[in-house]
Design an enzyme around this catalytic site. Structure first.
Site, PDB file in Angstrom:
ATOM      1  N   ASP A 114       0.809  -1.216   0.000  1.00 12.28           N
ATOM      2  CA  ASP A 114       0.000   0.000   0.000  1.00 12.28           C
ATOM      3  C   ASP A 114       0.847   1.273   0.000  1.00 12.28           C
ATOM      4  O   ASP A 114       1.875   1.343   0.684  1.00 12.28           O
ATOM      5  CB  ASP A 114      -0.860  -0.025   1.280  1.00 12.28           C
TER       6      ASP A 114
ATOM      7  N   GLU B  69       1.241  -0.556  -5.021  1.00 16.49           N
ATOM      8  CA  GLU B  69       0.386   0.582  -5.342  1.00 16.49           C
ATOM      9  C   GLU B  69       1.271   1.816  -5.367  1.00 16.49           C
ATOM     10  O   GLU B  69       1.718   2.289  -4.320  1.00 16.49           O
ATOM     11  CB  GLU B  69      -0.701   0.764  -4.275  1.00 16.49           C
TER      12      GLU B  69
HETATM   13  C1  GLC Z   1      -3.944   3.440  -0.231  1.00 13.60           C
HETATM   14  C2  GLC Z   1      -5.248   2.724  -0.021  1.00 13.60           C
HETATM   15  C3  GLC Z   1      -6.256   3.708   0.463  1.00 13.60           C
HETATM   16  C4  GLC Z   1      -5.785   4.286   1.777  1.00 13.60           C
HETATM   17  C5  GLC Z   1      -4.384   4.859   1.646  1.00 13.60           C
HETATM   18  C6  GLC Z   1      -3.773   5.109   2.987  1.00 13.60           C
HETATM   19  O1  GLC Z   1      -4.014   4.389  -1.208  1.00 13.60           O
HETATM   20  O2  GLC Z   1      -5.626   2.082  -1.199  1.00 13.60           O
HETATM   21  O3  GLC Z   1      -7.523   3.153   0.598  1.00 13.60           O
HETATM   22  O4  GLC Z   1      -6.655   5.273   2.203  1.00 13.60           O
HETATM   23  O5  GLC Z   1      -3.512   3.983   0.974  1.00 13.60           O
HETATM   24  O6  GLC Z   1      -3.402   3.905   3.598  1.00 13.60           O
END
Ligand code: GLC
Ligand code: MG
Length: 582
Positions: A222, A291
């Site tokens: 993440d 991500e």
């Molecule tokens: C990522 C997740 C999102 C979250 C953020 C902070 O972007 O996909 O849902 O709010 O990280 O952890």
């Protein structure tokens, strides 16, 4: 001056050794949002036993791998992305025993489970944060602490710089106890961990191994770009985006808080942890998907830098960020080739249609384009990524301010919450037409409301209907077993502003042709510009979007056949070897 009948960009996947493909390279990863997938105990919130009871749905759809949004102990300020114990299960979701049962059932069905790893921050309720805030020896530097730049005339501490949090406002929160600011790139309750502290680095590596030992096959990592910030905490420059207000994340360019070289290095270290685990156990690859939004060249570095390996793939969000309801076929062609142009040949491509952070695919592109987009993602080379509900074409749910839960929306306030809210795409899965769409037996509603469409838009109905989004999705997953789809070359051509086409071909195997009318008008297709399709060859309709008018099995010439508004088809070219998929 010259005329080009159709613009061609061919991408030959020539360096891929076909026989050497690993288990994940043609996989479809299905994202489960645990709060909204299936509720087993009637509290209106999804849970692990719920997921376990529905794994058969994944299997039936043809899915063999699933990544779960965070299931760990959490005060749920950011719905699991604020973790208070990285080694335990959130109580509404169940217990570690439930997790063991879930993995056992997954194993029985041959489904691999991937967990969400949230390294950038913890919850402010995490023990580490409490220990760090009161300067307990050994924990002082677990988070990013900094002194006030000064104090204003009212004695209020002044933050060290102009930075803005992803969730709006300053990312610096004053801690009265410690008399310092701490950094939070997201919600106030999500303090950023300090990756310049080797103890933190080790803790997080140990957490990876902890879950690997529990039988998971890898991690979705993440918010990767945010792991490090420049040490001198310089101000970030203005973006001059006219739509961004000073408290919006988009107000600044995040040169000093995003994609720092140290961040890539940390990723490469995690990859080494996974590879070592694989080597020292069963030799089954444990994967990492990251991500990491950013410029395309920054994104590619997450795969590796030529020396060190990083993610097995970093999410390709271009179908989310670069295209929408107004995109032309030329835009699609450009965007698809953009990813493939920058992707080093030795790496695996991937295509993400949606997730829990963006509006549902049908709400972004128009419901009538859902099937065409599912076809596109499943026919493109490499990995496909689906968000739960994509297989039945779920749409956004309207959420009022009063019903709002998403911290990003709450921070924006009642007038602007709609610009930021992620609640509409997070509502419960629509299983059937019974109470709460079959998601929960709760008499007191569900944590987010069920979409009113559930009486007619649900899995049960789509299984019963002769044609449905679900049935097409299932057939697409079946089609992905074809050698051509797994290993074949790709050519994408925009025949006009509205007609997007592509071929997948592999010598000695069937050629597959995808045609998609993005527009609201009838079009006539001429595929003579594809050299893989001999002029005399004929095409057969193998798959069609739900409302498309040409029946399955229709034999078509390669030129001058009609296609209706929003219709999408998968055609095969070698009619002698055709299979008719029912
Ligand atoms: C990522 C997740 C999102 C979250 C953020 C902070 O972007 O996909 O849902 O709010 O990280 O952890
Ligand atoms: Mg529950």
């Amino acid at each position: 001056m010259f005329f080009v009948k159709c613009i061609v960009v061919a991408v030959a996947l020539c360096s891929v050794s076909i026989s050497a493909k690993d288990w994940w390279e043609n996989e479809v990863f299905y994202q489960i949002y645990p709060r909204s997938f299936m509720d087993s105990d009637g509290d209106g919130v999804g849970d692990l036993q719920g997921i376990k009871s529905k794994l058969q749905h994944l299997k039936d759809a043809g899915i063999n791998s699933t990544w779960l949004s965070p299931i760990f102990s959490s005060p749920m300020v950011d719905f699991g992305y604020d973790i208070s114990d990285f080694r335990n299960i959130h109580h509404e979701f169940g217990t570690l025993k439930d997790f063991e049962e879930l993995t056992a059932e997954a194993k029985r069905l041959g489904i691999k489970i991937i967990l969400d790893f949230v390294p950038n921050h913890s919850s402010d309720k995490h023990e580490w944060f409490q220990l760090s805030a009161n300067r307990t020896k050994g924990y002082e530097d677990y988070y990013v602490w900094v002194d006030a730049k000064g104090f204003d005339k009212d004695g209020k501490p002044i933050p060290p710089n102009n930075w803005v949090s992803n969730f709006g406002g300053s990312p610096w929160e004053w801690h009265e106890g410690r008399k310092q600011f701490y950094l939070h790139e997201f919600a106030v309750q999500q303090p950023d961990l300090n990756y310049r502290n080797p103890k933190v680095v080790q803790e997080m590596k140990d957490i990876l191994v902890y879950w690997l030992d529990k039988g998971v096959y890898g991690f979705r990592v993440d918010a990767v770009p945010f792991l490090f910030e420049v040490e001198d905490l310089r101000d970030e420059p203005r973006s001059y985006d006219p739509k961004a207000e000073p408290t919006d994340y988009g107000y600044l360019v995040h040169t000093y808080t995003n994609h720092l070289p140290e961040t890539y290095d940390m990723l490469y270290q995690w990859r080494a942890v996974l590879d070592n685990y694989t080597k020292s156990t069963d030799n089954v690859t444990r994967i990492m998907m990251t991500e990491a939004n950013g410029e395309i060249k920054q994104q590619m570095l997450y795969y590796g830098n030529g020396t060190a390996e990083g993610a097995h793939f970093t999410f390709n969000f271009l179908l989310i960020s670069d295209l929408n309801v107004n995109s032309t076929a030329h835009d699609f062609m450009f965007t698809i080739n953009k990813w493939l142009s920058y992707l080093p040949l030795e790496y695996t491509s991937n295509w993400v249609l949606g997730n829990h952070d963006v509006h549902r695919v049908g709400s972004r592109y128009g419901a009538e384009r859902i099937d065409g987009l599912n076809m596109l993602v499943m026919l493109l080379p490499g990995v496909g990524v689906s968000y739960n509900g994509d297989e039945i074409g779920m749409l956004d749910t309207f959420i009022t301010w009063e019903q709002t839960h998403d911290p990003m929306a709450l921070n924006a306030g009642p007038d602007r919450y709609q610009l930021f809210t992620r609640d509409p795409e997070r509502t419960p899965f629509q299983w059937d037409d019974t109470l709460n769409a079959g998601f929960s037996t709760s008499k007191n509603g569900t944590w987010l409301p069920v979409n009113e469409s559930y009486k007619t838009l649900n899995l049960k109905k789509q299984k019963a209907d002769p044609e449905s989004h679900y049935k097409l999705y299932q057939k697409l997953l079946e089609l992905r077993k074809e050698k051509t789809i797994q290993d074949g070359d790709l050519v994408v051509k925009a025949l006009s502003d509205h007609v997007l086409t592509m071929t997948r071909s592999l010598s000695g195997h069937d050629t597959f042709v995808f045609v998609f009318n993005l527009g609201e008008k009838n079009a006539t297709i001429n595929l003579e510009c594809y050299s893989q399709l001999p002029l005399k060859s004929r095409l057969k309709v193998e798959l069609k979007s739900v409302y498309a008018t040409l029946p399955l099995g229709t034999i078509l010439p390669i030129s001058d056949f009609p296609i209706g508004p929003y219709e999408a088809y998968v055609l095969t070219s070698d009619i002698s070897e055709l299979r008719y998929r029912n």
